[in-house]
Design an enzyme around this catalytic site. Structure first.
Site, PDB file in Angstrom:
ATOM      1  N   LYS A  20     -13.747  -6.346  -7.754  1.00 42.27           N
ATOM      2  CA  LYS A  20     -14.164  -6.665  -6.396  1.00 42.27           C
ATOM      3  C   LYS A  20     -15.674  -6.874  -6.396  1.00 42.27           C
ATOM      4  O   LYS A  20     -16.412  -6.065  -6.969  1.00 42.27           O
ATOM      5  CB  LYS A  20     -13.785  -5.544  -5.425  1.00 42.27           C
ATOM      6  CG  LYS A  20     -12.284  -5.344  -5.278  1.00 42.27           C
ATOM      7  CD  LYS A  20     -11.964  -4.151  -4.388  1.00 42.27           C
ATOM      8  CE  LYS A  20     -10.458  -3.938  -4.273  1.00 42.27           C
ATOM      9  NZ  LYS A  20     -10.112  -2.687  -3.549  1.00 42.27           N
ATOM     10  N   LYS A  36       0.835  -1.187   0.000  1.00 42.63           N
ATOM     11  CA  LYS A  36       0.000   0.000   0.000  1.00 42.63           C
ATOM     12  C   LYS A  36       0.880   1.251   0.000  1.00 42.63           C
ATOM     13  O   LYS A  36       1.713   1.439   0.888  1.00 42.63           O
ATOM     14  CB  LYS A  36      -0.905   0.015   1.229  1.00 42.63           C
ATOM     15  CG  LYS A  36      -2.015  -1.031   1.186  1.00 42.63           C
ATOM     16  CD  LYS A  36      -3.060  -0.692   0.156  1.00 42.63           C
ATOM     17  CE  LYS A  36      -4.255  -1.618   0.244  1.00 42.63           C
ATOM     18  NZ  LYS A  36      -5.314  -1.273  -0.737  1.00 42.63           N
TER      19      LYS A  36
END
Length: 329
Positions: free
Chosen positions: A249, A149
């Site tokens: 997703k 991240k």
């Protein structure tokens, strides 16, 4: 017995702290839909897309509002009946699960997939300072694929420092990165060239959704994947030529049904597929597994980042094992 829908919110603590550019989380609230015909019960789980302003409470209210109308409800009806999001995902997956239990045929058989096998999944390194991220990468050094991240407030230079530290801590790992929309207005081509020297394979969402035109004419040294810029099939026309991959997703797509259609539509446009997840339990990852079987990258580590529900998915080494029928589908 007529079909009945029961919905509730469940809360799972995060292991440690999950941090991205938008903030940190110590727990995740999910909405669970259970659809029963009296003999069989199908289940589905959704996590609200927080950057859409959705909440678990709103998703629960949406499911409760439709609970009186599920007697003859079909998956094909849902796209016109509910917007994409956690509520529709939970109900769509509950329908798939119920149909599998009623028919005795697993979901992967209904889709026409081969027998599922263990699958390599990425493991997420949360956003922090370079030293902390290096320590986190070192602690999971045996994992084959790390998702790092990025998107720190110190900009791309700080992110390069973070990724360099992670690479030193995990020299043999494959690396992908998630910029979380943080590099808009910067020299993205230069940043990607620097990441390429660290053998980074893929970078997600370098610019804010809606500002994808900033990628026009870019010559990326590392392929780009659209995450926030790719929700459903309606997103694809703005992605072609700017990104090389999409991140599917189920919560964004609004269920397995749309996710499968999105994967097919992306393939027709020459886009590669990464299958990702929100923070969630194994109940949400189980249907995503069948989308990931048809893609290039799987980022299905949600259950590893929380205190998962009992009898969830099994993770062995860097792999996630296929779901069994007792869990879902």
């Amino acid at each position: 017995m007529a079909r009945q829908l029961h919905a509730r919110i469940e809360t799972f603590p995060v292991r440690g702290q999950f941090t991205i550019a938008r903030g940190a989380k110590t727990q995740v609230d999910v909405v669970v839909a259970e659809l029963t015909d009296g003999a069989h019960t199908g289940r589905g789980e959704g996590t609200a897309i927080y950057y859409h302003g959705d909440t678990a409470e709103a998703a629960l209210a949406a499911l409760q509002a439709i609970s009186a109308d599920v007697a003859g409800l079909r998956r094909a009806d849902l796209i016109g009946l509910m917007p994409a999001g956690a509520a529709r995902n939970a109900l769509d997956c509950a329908l798939w699960d119920l149909e599998a239990k009623q028919s005795g045929a697993r979901v992967w058989q209904q889709i026409g997939l081969p027998v599922p096998q263990p699958m390599l999944t990425a493991y997420t390194i949360s956003l922090a300072d370079a030293e902390t991220m290096a320590a986190a990468a070192s602690a999971v050094r045996g994992r084959e694929l790390l998702k790092v991240k990025l998107g720190g407030k110190d900009g791309p230079d700080g992110d390069i420092e973070r990724m360099t530290a992670v690479r030193r801590a995990a020299p043999d790992a494959r690396l992908i990165a998630d910029a979380n929309e943080a590099w808009g207005g910067t020299d993205i081509e230069r940043t990607l060239a620097r990441l390429a020297r660290l053998d980074v394979e893929l970078v997600e969402q370098p610019v804010p959704a809606g500002r994808d035109a900033e990628l026009d004419g870019l010559r990326p040294a590392v392929p780009l994947a659209a995450d926030e810029s790719c929700q459903t099939r309606a997103s694809l026309d703005a992605i072609v030529g700017r990104y090389q991959f999409i991140n599917i997703k189920l919560d964004k797509a609004g269920g397995l049904t749309e996710a499968l259609a999105l994967r097919h539509a992306a393939a027709l446009r020459g886009l590669g597929v990464m299958t990702g997840c929100m923070l969630c339990s194994s109940l949400a990852i189980a249907p995503a597994f069948y989308v990931a079987m048809q893609g290039v990258y799987a980022d299905l580590d949600g259950p590893l980042l929380i205190e998962d529900r009992p009898h969830g998915l099994r993770f062995v080494g860097s792999d996630v094992l296929p779901p069994d029928a007792a869990l879902w589908g």
